[in-house]
Design a protein around this motif. Structure first.
Motif, mmCIF file in Angstrom:
data_model
loop_
_atom_site.group_PDB
_atom_site.id
_atom_site.type_symbol
_atom_site.label_atom_id
_atom_site.label_comp_id
_atom_site.label_asym_id
_atom_site.label_seq_id
_atom_site.Cartn_x
_atom_site.Cartn_y
_atom_site.Cartn_z
ATOM 1 N N SER A 27 12.369 39.381 2.255
ATOM 2 C CA SER A 27 12.228 40.540 3.134
ATOM 3 C C SER A 27 10.935 41.278 2.805
ATOM 4 O O SER A 27 10.227 40.923 1.873
ATOM 5 N N GLU A 71 14.024 38.909 -5.029
ATOM 6 C CA GLU A 71 15.440 38.874 -4.686
ATOM 7 C C GLU A 71 16.133 37.855 -5.597
ATOM 8 O O GLU A 71 15.850 36.651 -5.513
ATOM 9 N N ASN A 97 19.552 42.473 -1.906
ATOM 10 C CA ASN A 97 19.379 43.109 -0.593
ATOM 11 C C ASN A 97 20.498 42.713 0.368
ATOM 12 O O ASN A 97 20.578 43.238 1.471
ATOM 13 N N THR A 99 21.078 39.937 2.051
ATOM 14 C CA THR A 99 20.821 38.985 3.128
ATOM 15 C C THR A 99 21.279 37.570 2.814
ATOM 16 O O THR A 99 21.599 36.801 3.727
ATOM 17 N N ASP A 129 16.809 49.608 8.135
ATOM 18 C CA ASP A 129 16.319 48.319 8.595
ATOM 19 C C ASP A 129 14.839 48.362 8.927
ATOM 20 O O ASP A 129 14.124 47.360 8.770
ATOM 21 N N THR A 135 16.076 43.194 6.292
ATOM 22 C CA THR A 135 17.451 43.480 5.876
ATOM 23 C C THR A 135 18.164 44.237 6.992
ATOM 24 O O THR A 135 17.527 44.787 7.902
#
Length: 231
Positions: A27, A71, A97, A99, A129, A135
């Motif tokens: 992201s 991440e 996050n 996702t 967002d 995300t």
């Protein structure tokens, strides 16, 4: 090797150890160095061998936190690292996050004994967002709900849900909605922080939550009232 040079006889007693296992991110957060410095950013996965070398240090700490600028769930060996750290006898946490979490991975998180999972947010609605591009706050809330359901199935208390909330100047208007929003997540702990590392000129304004002593005093009063309500 660095630990051995610094502490040739034994490892120091540490309250917790933070380990960045991945500098990859799926992201783009407007306030994150990963996004701001993307032309020169070098993505890496920490090798399993290097992680195993830290086990003697893990045995001398209370918490190993698998988090960095990337991440954590992009690492293909995340769950192996979780098991290694758990076998060392310490608590293990991470911040995500949301996702990359699905029902299967959430099941593994709960069944393999992850102690803490934090979710990063920068708003209580679609503002999140926009700021945390890539995300979706609805996805995060679905992950939280699924974790609670999995904990009920396994009849366990962990992982604790933590919220890491980034408060930007443009988000000050949402402050009073935070207690109710956070109560609905069942979070055991929430940390609200301001932007301490400004990665671009555009973020300079967002980092300043108060521009005068008067604004600071007013904000302090608001935050104290919100804390009372949250408690």
């Amino acid at each position: 090797m660095l630990f051995k040079r610094l502490f040739p006889n034994n490892y120091p007693q540490l309250d917790w150890i933070q380990v960045e296992i991945s500098s990859y991110c799926n992201s783009s957060f407007v306030y994150c160095p990963h996004w701001a410095f993307r032309p020169n950013w070098q993505n890496r996965f920490l090798s399993l061998g290097a992680f195993r070398n830290l086990v003697p240090a893990f045995s001398n700490t209370h918490l190993v936190y698998l988090q960095g600028w990337g991440e954590p769930f992009t690492h293909p060996q995340f769950f192996e690292m979780l098991q290694i750290a758990k076998k060392a006898g310490c608590r293990v946490g991470t911040t995500a996050n949301g996702t990359l979490l699905d029902r299967e991975s959430i099941e593994k998180i709960v069944s393999q004994g992850l102690d803490v999972i934090g979710f990063s947010l920068a708003g209580v609605n679609k503002k999140n967002d926009k700021i945390r591009k890539g995300t979706h706050i609805k996805k995060v809330l679905r992950c939280v709900e699924e974790i609670h359901r999995a904990k009920d199935r396994y009849q366990v208390d962990n992982p604790e849900i933590h919220i890491a909330y980034m408060l930007l100047r443009s988000g000050l208007g949402d402050l009073e909605t935070l207690p109710k929003f956070l109560a609905n997540t069942g979070a055991a702990q929430t940390v609200v922080s301001s932007l301490s590392y400004v990665v671009s000129p555009e973020m300079e304004t967002e980092s300043k939550l108060a521009s005068s002593e008067e604004e600071y005093s007013e904000l302090k009063v608001r935050l104290l009232e919100i804390r009372k309500e949250a408690v």
